[in-house]
Design an enzyme around this catalytic site. Sequence first.
Site, PDB file in Angstrom:
ATOM      1  N   ARG A   6     -12.499 -10.378  -9.133  1.00 40.24           N
ATOM      2  CA  ARG A   6     -11.478  -9.098  -9.695  1.00 40.24           C
ATOM      3  C   ARG A   6     -10.810 -10.695 -10.035  1.00 40.24           C
ATOM      4  O   ARG A   6     -10.733 -11.411  -9.414  1.00 40.24           O
ATOM      5  CB  ARG A   6     -10.785  -8.506  -9.002  1.00 40.24           C
ATOM      6  CG  ARG A   6     -10.210  -8.800  -7.578  1.00 40.24           C
ATOM      7  CD  ARG A   6      -9.482  -7.789  -6.946  1.00 40.24           C
ATOM      8  NE  ARG A   6      -9.248  -8.008  -6.159  1.00 40.24           N
ATOM      9  CZ  ARG A   6      -7.816  -7.300  -4.659  1.00 40.24           C
ATOM     10  NH1 ARG A   6      -6.997  -7.050  -5.943  1.00 40.24           N
ATOM     11  NH2 ARG A   6      -7.860  -7.518  -3.819  1.00 40.24           N
ATOM     12  N   ARG A   7      -9.438 -10.428 -11.079  1.00 37.73           N
ATOM     13  CA  ARG A   7      -8.416 -11.543 -10.931  1.00 37.73           C
ATOM     14  C   ARG A   7      -8.881 -12.634 -11.701  1.00 37.73           C
ATOM     15  O   ARG A   7      -8.669 -13.741 -11.589  1.00 37.73           O
ATOM     16  CB  ARG A   7      -8.024 -11.781  -9.551  1.00 37.73           C
ATOM     17  CG  ARG A   7      -6.829 -11.340  -9.050  1.00 37.73           C
ATOM     18  CD  ARG A   7      -5.719 -11.361  -8.174  1.00 37.73           C
ATOM     19  NE  ARG A   7      -5.097 -10.075  -7.452  1.00 37.73           N
ATOM     20  CZ  ARG A   7      -5.610 -10.162  -5.963  1.00 37.73           C
ATOM     21  NH1 ARG A   7      -6.831 -11.125  -5.764  1.00 37.73           N
ATOM     22  NH2 ARG A   7      -4.884  -9.145  -4.924  1.00 37.73           N
ATOM     23  N   HIS A  66       0.588  -1.412   0.541  1.00 35.08           N
ATOM     24  CA  HIS A  66       0.359  -0.145   0.066  1.00 35.08           C
ATOM     25  C   HIS A  66       1.530   1.013   0.156  1.00 35.08           C
ATOM     26  O   HIS A  66       0.316   2.142  -0.856  1.00 35.08           O
ATOM     27  CB  HIS A  66      -0.698   0.292   1.198  1.00 35.08           C
ATOM     28  CG  HIS A  66      -1.985   0.979   0.864  1.00 35.08           C
ATOM     29  ND1 HIS A  66      -3.345   1.076   0.449  1.00 35.08           N
ATOM     30  CD2 HIS A  66      -1.936   2.460   0.891  1.00 35.08           C
ATOM     31  CE1 HIS A  66      -4.053   1.779   0.448  1.00 35.08           C
ATOM     32  NE2 HIS A  66      -2.733   2.958   1.058  1.00 35.08           N
ATOM     33  N   HIS A  82     -10.988   1.162  -8.571  1.00 34.37           N
ATOM     34  CA  HIS A  82     -10.900   2.195  -7.804  1.00 34.37           C
ATOM     35  C   HIS A  82      -8.115   2.897  -7.859  1.00 34.37           C
ATOM     36  O   HIS A  82      -8.498   3.216  -8.110  1.00 34.37           O
ATOM     37  CB  HIS A  82     -10.680   1.468  -6.242  1.00 34.37           C
ATOM     38  CG  HIS A  82      -9.751   2.043  -5.347  1.00 34.37           C
ATOM     39  ND1 HIS A  82      -9.978   3.407  -5.292  1.00 34.37           N
ATOM     40  CD2 HIS A  82      -8.426   1.392  -4.757  1.00 34.37           C
ATOM     41  CE1 HIS A  82      -8.936   4.319  -4.148  1.00 34.37           C
ATOM     42  NE2 HIS A  82      -7.658   2.813  -4.061  1.00 34.37           N
ATOM     43  N   PHE A  83      -8.360   1.381  -8.199  1.00 34.15           N
ATOM     44  CA  PHE A  83      -6.608   1.561  -8.807  1.00 34.15           C
ATOM     45  C   PHE A  83      -6.940   2.430  -9.731  1.00 34.15           C
ATOM     46  O   PHE A  83      -5.636   2.955 -10.032  1.00 34.15           O
ATOM     47  CB  PHE A  83      -6.534  -0.342  -9.095  1.00 34.15           C
ATOM     48  CG  PHE A  83      -5.316  -0.620  -9.326  1.00 34.15           C
ATOM     49  CD1 PHE A  83      -4.264  -0.781  -7.985  1.00 34.15           C
ATOM     50  CD2 PHE A  83      -4.211  -0.709 -10.227  1.00 34.15           C
ATOM     51  CE1 PHE A  83      -2.972  -0.334  -8.234  1.00 34.15           C
ATOM     52  CE2 PHE A  83      -3.325  -0.758 -10.580  1.00 34.15           C
ATOM     53  CZ  PHE A  83      -2.119  -1.027  -9.127  1.00 34.15           C
ATOM     54  N   HIS A  84      -7.381   1.824 -11.035  1.00 34.47           N
ATOM     55  CA  HIS A  84      -7.356   1.934 -12.542  1.00 34.47           C
ATOM     56  C   HIS A  84      -7.776   3.885 -11.881  1.00 34.47           C
ATOM     57  O   HIS A  84      -7.245   4.814 -13.063  1.00 34.47           O
ATOM     58  CB  HIS A  84      -8.060   1.550 -13.566  1.00 34.47           C
ATOM     59  CG  HIS A  84      -7.322   0.558 -14.441  1.00 34.47           C
ATOM     60  ND1 HIS A  84      -7.896  -0.598 -13.189  1.00 34.47           N
ATOM     61  CD2 HIS A  84      -6.083   0.552 -15.004  1.00 34.47           C
ATOM     62  CE1 HIS A  84      -7.100  -1.038 -13.959  1.00 34.47           C
ATOM     63  NE2 HIS A  84      -6.642  -0.972 -14.755  1.00 34.47           N
ATOM     64  N   TYR A  92       2.018   5.399  -2.029  1.00 31.47           N
ATOM     65  CA  TYR A  92       1.999   6.816  -2.293  1.00 31.47           C
ATOM     66  C   TYR A  92       2.941   6.878  -3.179  1.00 31.47           C
ATOM     67  O   TYR A  92       3.925   8.235  -3.215  1.00 31.47           O
ATOM     68  CB  TYR A  92       2.081   7.346  -0.779  1.00 31.47           C
ATOM     69  CG  TYR A  92       1.149   6.971  -0.174  1.00 31.47           C
ATOM     70  CD1 TYR A  92      -0.543   7.302  -0.825  1.00 31.47           C
ATOM     71  CD2 TYR A  92       0.398   5.535   0.501  1.00 31.47           C
ATOM     72  CE1 TYR A  92      -1.389   7.359  -0.397  1.00 31.47           C
ATOM     73  CE2 TYR A  92      -0.597   5.414   0.822  1.00 31.47           C
ATOM     74  CZ  TYR A  92      -1.773   6.179   0.698  1.00 31.47           C
ATOM     75  OH  TYR A  92      -3.075   5.798   1.507  1.00 31.47           O
TER      76      TYR A  92
END
Length: 552
Positions: free
Chosen positions: A441-442, A226, A377-379, A230
């Site tokens: 997902r995946r 995680h 969210h990730f994209h 950042y």
Amino acid sequence: MTLSFARENRITSWHFIIAFAALAIGLLLGPLQVWEHTGIKELNFYPYLRAIGIQSYYQGLTLHGVLNALVFTIFFITGFLTFAATRSLQKPLTIPALSWTALIVMVIGLLMAAVPILLNEATVLFTFYPPLKANPFFYIGLTLVVVGSWITGWSLFATYLAWRKENPGVQTPLIALGSLITMALWQLCTLGVAVEMLTMLIPWSLGLIPGLDPLLARTFFWFTGHPLVYFWLLPAYVSWYGMVPKMAGGKLFSEPLARLAFWLFLLISTPLGFHHQYTDPGIPAIWKYVHAGLTFAVFFPSLLTAFNVIASLEIGGRARGGTGLFGWIFRLPWNEPSFATQTLAMIIFAFGGISGLINASYNLNLVTHNTVWVPGHFHMTVGTASALTFMALMYWMLPMLTGKALRWPKLALAQGWTWFIGMALMSSPLHILGLRYEIPRRTMIGALPYFNPEWSPFLIASALGGTILLISSILFFTVMIGTLVSKEKLVKAVEMPVAEAYQPGLAPKWLDSWRPWLAGAVTLVVIGYGPMLVQLIAQSQWIVPGPAGRLW
């Protein structure tokens, strides 16, 4: 005396060449996944890719994740921070051999990791959780990429120390400070994955140990996993704080607040990985709640950033003649590709950040965990806030590095807008599908035996968004290649845009002092992870078997 940064330009350029070569390959595989998800057989290209060696959907997914989220980002960030920090300090690299060594180590690691992925011997996805096991060269290669990025950080720290000796008592320039804090965060947070690689995955893949503990491996992975977000995000913040206000024609609203935001990210970005392990039964709930609190806390510097950057843009818009409550927005330089594209990245990131709060919430995470909500969210975060900002930076950095005028600026502008539209259209349906239908997902969604026709409108919309993203990618590389082969020289030299403070003056000394922030960051890591890691190691059961027969 005019300083020469020719050497730093070459180092940066090589990082960028490798970064965008990886991005080009990874981006081509992205739309194939959302097309497959529709369940429309004619859109499933993976069977046809076997002719060029892509043997499965999951091999393609591994390539997409590793090349885009690891190779592209790490190579771009190390190159960009080298460029930004040295110019901000107005000091060339003190030990350039370190930076060249770093690049060589990273390239060797990239080649070592890439070969087994291409041979389908490292189809373990971006997270490479055991018991999935890769060829040992995959693990060794990724380790070398990280080690090389560390060496880049050491080169920047050495340059900063030399600058500090030459400038005692002088406040560190904001862009340099943000760049150095980013590298310090990276040095700290990657200790987790380094331990996982060196003590577990590499020996396990080589057959040197009989097995390993998957929970312990996951914990070390998310120690890094995680905070990696950042590391992706802070270089974008370096630009949003230190450069975008200048592009807008204004000034940075509060430089002390910007410095505080960077220090807060260093302080609280690492001890929050357990919020990715809410469903892991081996971690007591109390530690998950501790990390949940820290995860919500790390949202605070992003809120500071939203306020500070928007206020800075308003200053620019009003300096350009904007009036009224919102009239300043329309006065901003929306016809300038780098500014417009970065601003669009900020807008998408606002929605991605809000969905991240859902992931941080203990109860709500149980609903969205391991669903397509997460890649949605990730994209919006790394896939737009970081990636689109990095693309936007190239619209002024490539002319600066090559001395050539940007080719087709209107096409560059169209690239930013098409990425914005495509990402909104692709990611929003994934949020709905994950929350309403809990689609995993995946997963090859189009091949699921329980495929639900109710999913189809959302999946088709997401596939349309992926197609627009592919068009945007083509536009970006068209502009980049067109600029490289162009013979049109710059009429006026491009300089790195550096935003001035709206209220000039030195920030408080504690915002330019490393020791308390580093000590605080290490202390929080020890508190947040120390007791739990001691318990997990003491109770670990190294029961997942090692390789049988072959080495992998």
